[in-house]
Write an enzyme that holds these catalytic residues in place. Structure first.
Site, PDB file in Angstrom:
ATOM      1  N   ASP A  67      71.629  54.760  48.760  1.00 28.39           N
ATOM      2  CA  ASP A  67      72.815  54.764  49.099  1.00 28.39           C
ATOM      3  C   ASP A  67      73.166  56.310  48.665  1.00 28.39           C
ATOM      4  O   ASP A  67      72.889  56.838  47.752  1.00 28.39           O
ATOM      5  CB  ASP A  67      73.581  54.151  48.302  1.00 28.39           C
ATOM      6  CG  ASP A  67      75.271  53.992  48.710  1.00 28.39           C
ATOM      7  OD1 ASP A  67      75.473  53.518  49.852  1.00 28.39           O
ATOM      8  OD2 ASP A  67      76.081  54.601  47.800  1.00 28.39           O
ATOM      9  N   GLU A  78      52.476  54.282  43.281  1.00 32.10           N
ATOM     10  CA  GLU A  78      51.676  53.883  42.349  1.00 32.10           C
ATOM     11  C   GLU A  78      51.694  52.141  42.440  1.00 32.10           C
ATOM     12  O   GLU A  78      50.770  51.742  42.012  1.00 32.10           O
ATOM     13  CB  GLU A  78      52.348  53.919  40.854  1.00 32.10           C
ATOM     14  CG  GLU A  78      52.350  55.352  40.317  1.00 32.10           C
ATOM     15  CD  GLU A  78      53.304  55.173  39.166  1.00 32.10           C
ATOM     16  OE1 GLU A  78      53.636  54.152  38.357  1.00 32.10           O
ATOM     17  OE2 GLU A  78      53.601  56.257  38.829  1.00 32.10           O
TER      18      GLU A  78
HETATM   19  C1  GLC Z   1      77.623  54.248  51.425  1.00 30.77           C
HETATM   20  C2  GLC Z   1      77.793  52.665  51.567  1.00 30.77           C
HETATM   21  C3  GLC Z   1      79.216  52.535  51.746  1.00 30.77           C
HETATM   22  C4  GLC Z   1      79.718  52.818  50.645  1.00 30.77           C
HETATM   23  C5  GLC Z   1      79.461  54.405  50.118  1.00 30.77           C
HETATM   24  C6  GLC Z   1      79.742  54.401  48.698  1.00 30.77           C
HETATM   25  O1  GLC Z   1      77.971  55.051  52.440  1.00 30.77           O
HETATM   26  O2  GLC Z   1      76.944  52.313  52.703  1.00 30.77           O
HETATM   27  O3  GLC Z   1      79.424  51.115  52.148  1.00 30.77           O
HETATM   28  O4  GLC Z   1      81.137  52.862  50.681  1.00 30.77           O
HETATM   29  O5  GLC Z   1      78.185  54.562  50.171  1.00 30.77           O
HETATM   30  O6  GLC Z   1      78.784  53.907  47.847  1.00 30.77           O
END
Ligand code: GLC
Ligand code: CA
Length: 572
Positions: A236, A285
């Site tokens: 993310d 790993e």
């Molecule tokens: C990413 C996720 C989204 C979230 C953001 C903050 O873009 O896909 O859903 O709101 O990160 O974590």
């Protein structure tokens, strides 16, 4: 994957182990890495299947539906976060990275899900949220409690404010969800204290990745889930962890408009790549080709390629492709640019049309182009669906990997008329209703039956955390199964053919064929794909035998009529 169903690089009962390298030579492209042409299905756990009837999807629900995903023909499943979280941002605010939130189940459920998936030949990718934690994370809570000088504060970005009494934020950065990217804290004695940085909601404080404790913790979290048997991580905000030294001002407002065009002091900084090189060593790993896929919103496809250099991650979503209008010339340009950008780093392109953050492509294409990825009008639904089906066949014919977001295989539109009272997207509230319409693509999936929640939960008439439109009774898995004209059967057929045709997905280039305006046509070995993005049907000389078509194609005098907004797959 390009191989047939017996492909030995699919995970066997032993999760992730012994599945890869020795079969490389024999399996060609797939042997070079299962992910290179994998079709990966995104499950949004809140909205996939609710096993206990509380209106919220959960891991036992996902587990019970794994056979559906196997039969659909995908290679792997990516699950959005199911970790312990106060859900300020639907789980992208993680309070404990090693625990399952009770609303989704338990660690045992996660373990069972991973095992069942592997039994079925499906790989599992989990979401990792390393840019920020929840404000309820133990570290952040301690940092607040212990006050200035606490070493825990070094793990986040705490700064004194500007102005006479520190009443102004430390710099001018704006939150992606609207408003300032800083929130002021209270000192333990109740007086106003330092500010902390949050690129997203205030409940999502950003980690300070220069602090070694943060890097150590995430290496340990990676191992925790790898030991559980997961096959990879979707990372993310992979472009966000490193901030420009000194956290310099950007100058000017409306910074969101700059996103995607400029390199910001908090996004796509070159320093992030050192993190991925360290993670790659950990992934390597483990046996069985565990992967990392970057959610990196960068200004150009070329910069996206940096995330998938040979010693970094394996995939990075191609958001430039996602943002392209339904237009033959624009599509061809972005396809060429994407393939050309990935070639020097020898990485596959990772195509994607929809996810939990953007208006579903059936609705994007129903509206006029240029409205972005947060669209609030349903547009022309029939047109949108026609184009969405054609766009999917185009995507699945391209070389590389492709992601499918739950419900797109049912042709679901975005729900554009959710009442404000049910909305939960935090940016909707921070931007005063001007932005934050992501709930529209997060409405629970219709599985069966004539009454809401349409099999999403165990009982007819039971709850669902977002209301489903009444028309969705007609779009359920049950209704579409066995109907050859349905979008679900189109996806099933497409994925079956993709497995059987070695030329689909594999390789790194396409051979464009001569065409007219609004048309795209390319060859990949013994396979040809023709696309008509125009509003008028077009006659072409049939290049071969039709394998699959997103709309009914008619043969006239030895020629084939490509319907408006359609894609045809041919065997040549
Ligand atoms: C990413 C996720 C989204 C979230 C953001 C903050 O873009 O896909 O859903 O709101 O990160 O974590
Ligand atoms: Ca539930």
């Amino acid at each position: 994957m390009t191989q047939n169903l017996a492909d030995t690089s699919r995970p066997a009962a032993t999760p992730s182990a012994e599945t890869s390298t020795e079969s490389s030579a024999a399996n060609g492209a797939a042997g070079r890495g299962w992910w290179r042409d994998a079709v990966i299905y995104q499950v949004y756990p809140r909205s996939f299947a609710d096993s206990n009837g509380d209106g919220m999807g959960d891991l036992p629900g996902v587990r019970s539906r794994l056979p559906y995903l196997r039969d659909l023909g995908v290679d792997a499943v990516w699950l959005s976060p199911f970790y312990a979280s106060p859900q300020a941002d639907a789980g992208y605010d993680v309070a404990d990275y090693r625990a399952v939130d009770p609303m989704f189940g338990t660690l045992l459920d996660a373990d069972g899900l991973i095992r069942d998936a592997h039994e079925l030949g499906l790989r599992i990718i989990v979401d990792l949220v390393p840019n920020h934690s929840s404000d309820q994370h133990e570290w952040f809570q301690r940092a607040l409690r212990e006050g200035p000088g606490s070493p825990l504060r070094e793990r986040y970005h705490f700064r004194p404010g500007k102005g006479e009494d520190g009443e102004l934020p430390p710099n001018d950065w704006e939150s992606i969800f609207g408003g300032p990217a800083w929130t002021r804290t209270e000192d333990p004695d109740g007086t106003p204290g330092d500010w902390y940085l949050h690129l997203f909601a205030p409940e999502q404080p950003d980690f300070n990745w220069e602090n070694p404790a943060v890097a150590d913790e995430f290496r340990s979290i990676l191992r925790f889930w790898l030991d559980m048997g997961v096959d990879g991580f979707r990372i993310d905000v992979a472009h966000g962890m490193v901030k420009a030294p000194g956290l310099p001002d950007i100058g000017g407002h409306d910074q969101l408009k700059l996103l995607g065009n400029d390199v910001m002091p908090f996004f796509d900084q070159d320093g992030v790549h050192a993190i991925y090189r360290a993670w790659r060593e950990i992934l390597d790993e483990y046996p069985g080709q565990r992967i990392g896929v970057a959610e990196a919103w960068t200004p150009t496809v070329q910069r996206t390629a940096n995330y998938v250099r040979p010693d970094e991650l394996h995939q990075a979503f191609n958001f430039q492709y996602l943002g392209t209008s339904w237009d033959a010339a624009e599509l061809r340009e972005v396809i060429d640019l994407s393939l050309d950008s990935m070639r020097p780093v020898d990485a596959p392109t990772t195509w994607v049309l929809s996810n939990h953050d953007v208006t579903r492509h059936a609705t994007r294409f129903a509206n006029e182009p240029g409205l972005g990825t947060q669209i609030r009008t349903p547009g022309d639904r029939e047109l949108g669906l026609r184009r969405a089906r054609a766009a999917t066949l185009l995507m699945l014919a391209l070389p590389g990997s492709a992601y499918v977001y739950q419900g797109e295989e049912l042709g679901l539109p975005d729900v554009t008329d959710l009442p404000d009272e049910v909305r939960q997207d935090p940016s909707f509230f921070r931007a005063e209703g001007q932005d934050g319409f992501r709930d529209g693509c997060r409405v629970p999936i219709p599985w069966s039956g004539t009454e809401a929640p349409y099999g999403f939960g165990p009982t007819a008439g039971g709850p669902s955390w977002l209301p489903q439109p009444a028309e969705w009774a007609e779009l359920s898995v049950e209704v579409q199964t066995g109907d050859p004209t349905s979008t679900l059967e189109l996806y099933r057929s497409a994925l079956t053919i993709r497995r059987e045709q070695a030329d689909l997905g594999a390789g790194g280039s396409v051979e464009w064929l001569e065409t007219g305006e609004h048309l795209l046509s390319f060859r990949r070995g013994s396979f040809v794909c023709t696309v008509n993005t125009g509003a008028e049907p077009v006659r072409i000389a049939a290049p071969g035998r039709i394998l699959l078509s997103s709309a009914e194609a008619v043969a006239v005098d030895g020629e084939t009529v490509l319907p408006a907004d359609s894609t045809i797959w041919w065997a040549v």
